[in-house]
Motif scaffolding. Structure first.
Motif, PDB file in Angstrom:
ATOM      1  N   THR A   1       1.864  -6.463  -4.060  1.00 48.36           N
ATOM      2  CA  THR A   1       0.826  -6.032  -3.128  1.00 48.36           C
ATOM      3  C   THR A   1       1.278  -6.351  -1.703  1.00 48.36           C
ATOM      4  O   THR A   1       2.466  -6.445  -1.430  1.00 48.36           O
ATOM      5  CB  THR A   1      -0.529  -6.700  -3.463  1.00 48.36           C
ATOM      6  OG1 THR A   1      -1.548  -6.168  -2.612  1.00 48.36           O
ATOM      7  CG2 THR A   1      -0.461  -8.202  -3.338  1.00 48.36           C
ATOM      8  N   ALA A   2       0.356  -6.484  -0.793  1.00 44.74           N
ATOM      9  CA  ALA A   2       0.694  -6.787   0.594  1.00 44.74           C
ATOM     10  C   ALA A   2      -0.373  -7.688   1.191  1.00 44.74           C
ATOM     11  O   ALA A   2      -1.519  -7.709   0.744  1.00 44.74           O
ATOM     12  CB  ALA A   2       0.816  -5.501   1.413  1.00 44.74           C
TER      13      ALA A   2
ATOM     14  N   VAL B   1      -5.382   2.574   7.717  1.00 44.93           N
ATOM     15  CA  VAL B   1      -3.985   2.543   8.144  1.00 44.93           C
ATOM     16  C   VAL B   1      -3.093   2.422   6.908  1.00 44.93           C
ATOM     17  O   VAL B   1      -3.416   1.696   5.962  1.00 44.93           O
ATOM     18  CB  VAL B   1      -3.727   1.378   9.129  1.00 44.93           C
ATOM     19  CG1 VAL B   1      -4.152   0.041   8.546  1.00 44.93           C
ATOM     20  CG2 VAL B   1      -2.258   1.336   9.544  1.00 44.93           C
ATOM     21  N   GLN B   2      -2.005   3.165   6.929  1.00 44.32           N
ATOM     22  CA  GLN B   2      -1.034   3.106   5.840  1.00 44.32           C
ATOM     23  C   GLN B   2       0.368   3.013   6.450  1.00 44.32           C
ATOM     24  O   GLN B   2       0.687   3.768   7.375  1.00 44.32           O
ATOM     25  CB  GLN B   2      -1.133   4.355   4.958  1.00 44.32           C
ATOM     26  CG  GLN B   2      -0.189   4.357   3.765  1.00 44.32           C
ATOM     27  CD  GLN B   2      -0.356   5.602   2.908  1.00 44.32           C
ATOM     28  OE1 GLN B   2       0.233   6.643   3.174  1.00 44.32           O
ATOM     29  NE2 GLN B   2      -1.199   5.497   1.868  1.00 44.32           N
TER      30      GLN B   2
ATOM     31  N   TYR C   1       1.490  -0.300   2.107  1.00 43.94           N
ATOM     32  CA  TYR C   1       0.121  -0.792   2.011  1.00 43.94           C
ATOM     33  C   TYR C   1      -0.821   0.218   2.635  1.00 43.94           C
ATOM     34  O   TYR C   1      -0.458   0.983   3.521  1.00 43.94           O
ATOM     35  CB  TYR C   1      -0.040  -2.163   2.676  1.00 43.94           C
ATOM     36  CG  TYR C   1      -0.244  -2.126   4.171  1.00 43.94           C
ATOM     37  CD1 TYR C   1      -1.521  -1.967   4.725  1.00 43.94           C
ATOM     38  CD2 TYR C   1       0.827  -2.263   5.038  1.00 43.94           C
ATOM     39  CE1 TYR C   1      -1.708  -1.926   6.087  1.00 43.94           C
ATOM     40  CE2 TYR C   1       0.640  -2.229   6.419  1.00 43.94           C
ATOM     41  CZ  TYR C   1      -0.626  -2.065   6.928  1.00 43.94           C
ATOM     42  OH  TYR C   1      -0.806  -2.020   8.284  1.00 43.94           O
ATOM     43  N   THR C   2      -2.052   0.233   2.148  1.00 48.43           N
ATOM     44  CA  THR C   2      -3.124   1.057   2.687  1.00 48.43           C
ATOM     45  C   THR C   2      -4.347   0.166   2.815  1.00 48.43           C
ATOM     46  O   THR C   2      -4.716  -0.521   1.854  1.00 48.43           O
ATOM     47  CB  THR C   2      -3.442   2.246   1.760  1.00 48.43           C
ATOM     48  OG1 THR C   2      -2.230   2.950   1.462  1.00 48.43           O
ATOM     49  CG2 THR C   2      -4.425   3.199   2.411  1.00 48.43           C
TER      50      THR C   2
ATOM     51  N   THR D   1      -5.030   1.588  -4.690  1.00 54.99           N
ATOM     52  CA  THR D   1      -4.307   2.788  -5.128  1.00 54.99           C
ATOM     53  C   THR D   1      -3.223   3.205  -4.139  1.00 54.99           C
ATOM     54  O   THR D   1      -2.301   3.928  -4.508  1.00 54.99           O
ATOM     55  CB  THR D   1      -5.276   3.962  -5.335  1.00 54.99           C
ATOM     56  OG1 THR D   1      -6.040   4.164  -4.129  1.00 54.99           O
ATOM     57  CG2 THR D   1      -6.216   3.693  -6.502  1.00 54.99           C
ATOM     58  N   GLY D   2      -3.325   2.748  -2.906  1.00 59.01           N
ATOM     59  CA  GLY D   2      -2.334   3.106  -1.902  1.00 59.01           C
ATOM     60  C   GLY D   2      -1.450   1.945  -1.488  1.00 59.01           C
ATOM     61  O   GLY D   2      -0.789   2.006  -0.456  1.00 59.01           O
ATOM     62  N   THR D   3      -1.455   0.884  -2.296  1.00 60.37           N
ATOM     63  CA  THR D   3      -0.672  -0.314  -1.986  1.00 60.37           C
ATOM     64  C   THR D   3       0.284  -0.587  -3.136  1.00 60.37           C
ATOM     65  O   THR D   3      -0.142  -0.999  -4.216  1.00 60.37           O
ATOM     66  CB  THR D   3      -1.596  -1.517  -1.740  1.00 60.37           C
ATOM     67  OG1 THR D   3      -2.529  -1.180  -0.695  1.00 60.37           O
ATOM     68  CG2 THR D   3      -0.811  -2.749  -1.343  1.00 60.37           C
ATOM     69  N   THR D   4       1.561  -0.303  -2.905  1.00 59.43           N
ATOM     70  CA  THR D   4       2.560  -0.359  -3.978  1.00 59.43           C
ATOM     71  C   THR D   4       3.880  -0.908  -3.448  1.00 59.43           C
ATOM     72  O   THR D   4       4.078  -1.073  -2.243  1.00 59.43           O
ATOM     73  CB  THR D   4       2.823   1.048  -4.547  1.00 59.43           C
ATOM     74  OG1 THR D   4       3.328   1.895  -3.496  1.00 59.43           O
ATOM     75  CG2 THR D   4       1.557   1.670  -5.112  1.00 59.43           C
TER      76      THR D   4
END
Length: 203
Positions: A97-98, A64-65, A135-136, A124-127
């Motif tokens: 981050t998350a 999930v993103q 978040y990913t 890499t998908g959390t910025t």
């Protein structure tokens, strides 16, 4: 007659599957992506990726993103399209981050933390930046669960009803068990075609 037709068309649009394929260059996943309007003129993006080999006969991992403006304190996803008896993913920005938390509710009150739904953050998908946070995370346990009517497994090859909720107030805690406040307004549901987020190179 025109009024009745308008109502019918509205109901169809609310239940029809939505979403478009989205190839994420940061993580390499292909997601089914959909923008939700959480208030006038403001949107969040919800994305889900699944393995192409997944079957509705058994549970499977999903990624999930969520991309949200910084004014969103926390963003939630109900995997079964309703708050009650549904895996709930609640996430909020924490520094760069998350925090992602799995929750469960059997009444209209603050959902409890539930360890049946575990999350692995994909860095890499959390910025985050000056306007948005993203978040990913991979979820284990979100696609197959036991509710009031028995075991439900989401269809990886077709449409699934999901729902979202949000709040402008960010939790003060930085752990998955942190207390969250009540969401803003009523949760809204939509149907996502998971097959648009199928990935052959899942690993």
């Amino acid at each position: 007659m025109y009024y009745i037709l308008s109502i019918l068309l509205t109901l169809v649009s609310l239940t029809a599957a939505v979403g478009t394929p989205y190839k994420d260059s940061q993580t390499g996943y292909t997601f089914v992506s959909y923008d939700v309007s959480y208030k006038i003129g403001k949107t969040m993006t919800y994305r889900i990726a699944v393995p192409a080999s997944a079957s509705s006969s058994a549970g499977y991992d999903a990624v999930v993103q969520i991309v949200a403006p910084n004014e969103v304190g926390w963003a939630g996803l109900a995997w079964a399209g309703t708050m009650l008896y549904s895996p709930l993913t609640v996430a909020w920005k924490s520094g760069n981050t998350a925090v992602v938390s799995g929750r469960w509710a059997t009444a209209y009150q603050t959902p409890s933390v539930d360890s049946r739904f575990s999350f692995t953050i994909i860095p890499t998908g959390t910025t985050s930046n000056g306007t948005h946070w993203q978040y990913t995370a991979k979820c284990t346990g979100c696609t197959s669960f036991t509710g009031r009517s028995g075991v439900t497994t989401l269809n990886p090859k077709g449409s699934n009803k999901v729902a979202y909720a949000w709040s402008p107030t960010r939790p003060t805690g930085t752990t998955a068990s942190s207390t969250i406040n009540v969401h803003d307004g009523a949760p809204s549901s939509f149907s996502l075609d998971f097959n648009l987020g199928a990935n052959t190179n899942w690993t």
